[in-house]
Design a protein around this motif. Structure first.
Motif, PDB file in Angstrom:
ATOM      1  N   GLY A  60      28.844  31.064  31.656  1.00 30.69           N
ATOM      2  CA  GLY A  60      30.281  30.589  31.633  1.00 30.69           C
ATOM      3  C   GLY A  60      30.661  30.764  29.932  1.00 30.69           C
ATOM      4  O   GLY A  60      29.854  31.270  29.306  1.00 30.69           O
ATOM      5  N   PHE A  61      31.693  29.985  29.535  1.00 34.94           N
ATOM      6  CA  PHE A  61      31.944  29.887  28.226  1.00 34.94           C
ATOM      7  C   PHE A  61      32.224  28.698  27.702  1.00 34.94           C
ATOM      8  O   PHE A  61      32.421  27.837  28.314  1.00 34.94           O
ATOM      9  N   ALA A  62      31.716  28.349  26.559  1.00 34.05           N
ATOM     10  CA  ALA A  62      31.894  27.138  25.792  1.00 34.05           C
ATOM     11  C   ALA A  62      33.213  26.944  25.480  1.00 34.05           C
ATOM     12  O   ALA A  62      34.032  27.476  25.077  1.00 34.05           O
ATOM     13  N   ILE A  63      33.610  25.734  25.593  1.00 34.14           N
ATOM     14  CA  ILE A  63      35.126  25.064  25.440  1.00 34.14           C
ATOM     15  C   ILE A  63      34.967  23.684  24.943  1.00 34.14           C
ATOM     16  O   ILE A  63      34.011  22.918  25.681  1.00 34.14           O
ATOM     17  N   ARG A  64      35.353  23.383  23.900  1.00 35.45           N
ATOM     18  CA  ARG A  64      35.270  21.983  23.385  1.00 35.45           C
ATOM     19  C   ARG A  64      36.275  21.239  23.915  1.00 35.45           C
ATOM     20  O   ARG A  64      37.494  21.531  23.884  1.00 35.45           O
ATOM     21  N   GLN A  65      36.194  19.919  24.357  1.00 38.74           N
ATOM     22  CA  GLN A  65      37.035  18.899  24.443  1.00 38.74           C
ATOM     23  C   GLN A  65      36.472  17.806  24.007  1.00 38.74           C
ATOM     24  O   GLN A  65      35.246  17.404  24.337  1.00 38.74           O
ATOM     25  N   ASN A  66      37.544  17.000  23.439  1.00 37.49           N
ATOM     26  CA  ASN A  66      37.073  15.799  22.652  1.00 37.49           C
ATOM     27  C   ASN A  66      35.659  15.778  22.123  1.00 37.49           C
ATOM     28  O   ASN A  66      34.750  14.774  22.038  1.00 37.49           O
ATOM     29  N   GLY A  67      35.482  17.160  21.247  1.00 35.30           N
ATOM     30  CA  GLY A  67      34.355  17.030  20.494  1.00 35.30           C
ATOM     31  C   GLY A  67      33.068  17.408  21.314  1.00 35.30           C
ATOM     32  O   GLY A  67      32.050  17.352  20.600  1.00 35.30           O
ATOM     33  N   ARG A  68      33.150  17.747  22.610  1.00 37.67           N
ATOM     34  CA  ARG A  68      31.832  17.865  23.007  1.00 37.67           C
ATOM     35  C   ARG A  68      31.975  19.390  23.777  1.00 37.67           C
ATOM     36  O   ARG A  68      33.151  19.712  24.073  1.00 37.67           O
ATOM     37  N   VAL A  69      30.907  19.967  24.013  1.00 37.13           N
ATOM     38  CA  VAL A  69      30.926  21.248  24.524  1.00 37.13           C
ATOM     39  C   VAL A  69      31.075  20.936  26.045  1.00 37.13           C
ATOM     40  O   VAL A  69      30.161  20.239  26.702  1.00 37.13           O
ATOM     41  N   HIS A  70      31.811  21.710  26.612  1.00 39.75           N
ATOM     42  CA  HIS A  70      32.219  21.964  28.317  1.00 39.75           C
ATOM     43  C   HIS A  70      31.776  23.307  28.571  1.00 39.75           C
ATOM     44  O   HIS A  70      31.777  24.289  27.720  1.00 39.75           O
ATOM     45  N   LEU A  71      31.550  23.819  29.762  1.00 41.98           N
ATOM     46  CA  LEU A  71      31.580  24.794  30.555  1.00 41.98           C
ATOM     47  C   LEU A  71      32.896  25.340  31.329  1.00 41.98           C
ATOM     48  O   LEU A  71      33.028  24.835  32.127  1.00 41.98           O
ATOM     49  N   LEU A  72      33.388  26.371  30.746  1.00 44.73           N
ATOM     50  CA  LEU A  72      34.456  27.156  31.283  1.00 44.73           C
ATOM     51  C   LEU A  72      33.696  28.089  32.374  1.00 44.73           C
ATOM     52  O   LEU A  72      33.131  28.940  31.620  1.00 44.73           O
ATOM     53  N   ASN A  73      33.805  28.060  33.743  1.00 44.33           N
ATOM     54  CA  ASN A  73      33.087  28.831  34.346  1.00 44.33           C
ATOM     55  C   ASN A  73      33.738  29.375  35.992  1.00 44.33           C
ATOM     56  O   ASN A  73      34.696  28.283  36.402  1.00 44.33           O
ATOM     57  N   ALA A  74      33.309  30.130  36.479  1.00 39.69           N
ATOM     58  CA  ALA A  74      33.846  30.524  37.881  1.00 39.69           C
ATOM     59  C   ALA A  74      33.020  29.538  38.828  1.00 39.69           C
ATOM     60  O   ALA A  74      31.758  29.978  38.946  1.00 39.69           O
ATOM     61  N   SER A  75      33.591  28.678  39.523  1.00 41.08           N
ATOM     62  CA  SER A  75      32.985  27.861  40.488  1.00 41.08           C
ATOM     63  C   SER A  75      32.717  28.211  41.879  1.00 41.08           C
ATOM     64  O   SER A  75      33.819  28.698  42.381  1.00 41.08           O
ATOM     65  N   SER A  76      31.746  28.836  42.585  1.00 48.14           N
ATOM     66  CA  SER A  76      31.568  29.000  43.847  1.00 48.14           C
ATOM     67  C   SER A  76      32.192  27.790  44.650  1.00 48.14           C
ATOM     68  O   SER A  76      32.329  28.151  45.807  1.00 48.14           O
ATOM     69  N   ARG A 126      37.447  28.674  41.820  1.00 44.75           N
ATOM     70  CA  ARG A 126      38.232  28.951  41.068  1.00 44.75           C
ATOM     71  C   ARG A 126      37.687  28.938  39.605  1.00 44.75           C
ATOM     72  O   ARG A 126      36.616  28.217  39.523  1.00 44.75           O
ATOM     73  N   VAL A 127      38.251  29.151  38.591  1.00 46.37           N
ATOM     74  CA  VAL A 127      37.978  28.872  37.497  1.00 46.37           C
ATOM     75  C   VAL A 127      37.997  27.468  36.869  1.00 46.37           C
ATOM     76  O   VAL A 127      39.131  26.939  37.124  1.00 46.37           O
ATOM     77  N   VAL A 128      37.121  26.788  36.572  1.00 36.51           N
ATOM     78  CA  VAL A 128      37.166  25.452  36.197  1.00 36.51           C
ATOM     79  C   VAL A 128      36.503  25.199  34.807  1.00 36.51           C
ATOM     80  O   VAL A 128      35.616  26.136  34.384  1.00 36.51           O
ATOM     81  N   ILE A 129      36.708  23.936  34.357  1.00 36.19           N
ATOM     82  CA  ILE A 129      36.007  23.320  33.091  1.00 36.19           C
ATOM     83  C   ILE A 129      35.302  22.364  33.483  1.00 36.19           C
ATOM     84  O   ILE A 129      35.848  21.278  34.239  1.00 36.19           O
TER      85      ILE A 129
END
Length: 135
Positions: free
Chosen positions: A84-100, A104-107
Motif C-alpha cells: 500500500g501507500f504511506a499516508i500520515r494522519q495525526n503525525g502517524r503513518v497509516h497504510l492506504l491500501n486495497a482491502s480484500s 475497496r481502498v481504505v486507510i
C-alpha cells in the motif's frame, strides 16, 4: 530505501506460486510456469532488505507520504504479503491500501506499527519511494 533506513537482509527463496500450480489456473500452462520460475530465479538472485515488524516504530519517522509500503510475508516461500501507500494522519503513518475484506481502498484505522503488530502472517516491511524530491 529499506537498506538505508536500517533494514536487514531479507533472505528468502521465493517459489510459493510455482510450488502450488494447482491453485493457480494460469500457472498450469507449461509456458507460464517456465516464465514464472525464471522470474522467481531473478527475484532470488537479488539482495533484498526488510525492517522486521518489531523495529518498524523506530523507522516510522523516515517514511514519507506516498512511500510504497511492502508488507513482507511470514510464509517460508512467499516474499510479499500485501502492499500500500504511506499516508500520515495525526503525525502517524497509516497504510492506504486495497482491502480484500471491504473490497475497496481504505486507510488503516491503526497506525502502521499497530497494524503490523496485529498481522500474524506478516514479518515486516520494505519501503520504496518513486520520486526522491526534497521535502
Amino acid at each position: 530505501l529499506t537498506r538505508e533506513m536500517g533494514g536487514i537482509p531479507y533472505q528468502k527463496q521465493v517459489g510459493y506460486i510455482s510450488a502450488r500450480p494447482g491453485k493457480y489456473q494460469k500457472v498450469q500452462e507449461a509456458e507460464t510456469l517456465r516464465a514464472l520460475r525464471a522470474a522467481e530465479k531473478r527475484i532470488n538472485a537479488h539482495h533484498w532488505y526488510y525492517i522486521p515488524k518489531a523495529k518498524v516504530a523506530k523507522m516510522e519517522h523516515l517514511i514519507r507520504d506516498g512511500d510504497i509500503i511492502i508488507l513482507t510475508s511470514a510464509k517460508r516461500d512467499l516474499d510479499i504479503a500485501h502492499q500500500g501507500f504511506a499516508i500520515r494522519q495525526n503525525g502517524r503513518v497509516h497504510l492506504l491500501n486495497a482491502s480484500s475484506l471491504s473490497r475497496r481502498v481504505v486507510i488503516s484505522k491503526q497506525p502502521l506499527t499497530q497494524y503490523m503488530a496485529s498481522q500474524r502472517g506478516q514479518s515486516g516491511i520494505m519501503v520504496a519511494r518513486l520520486n526522491d524530491q526534497a521535502e
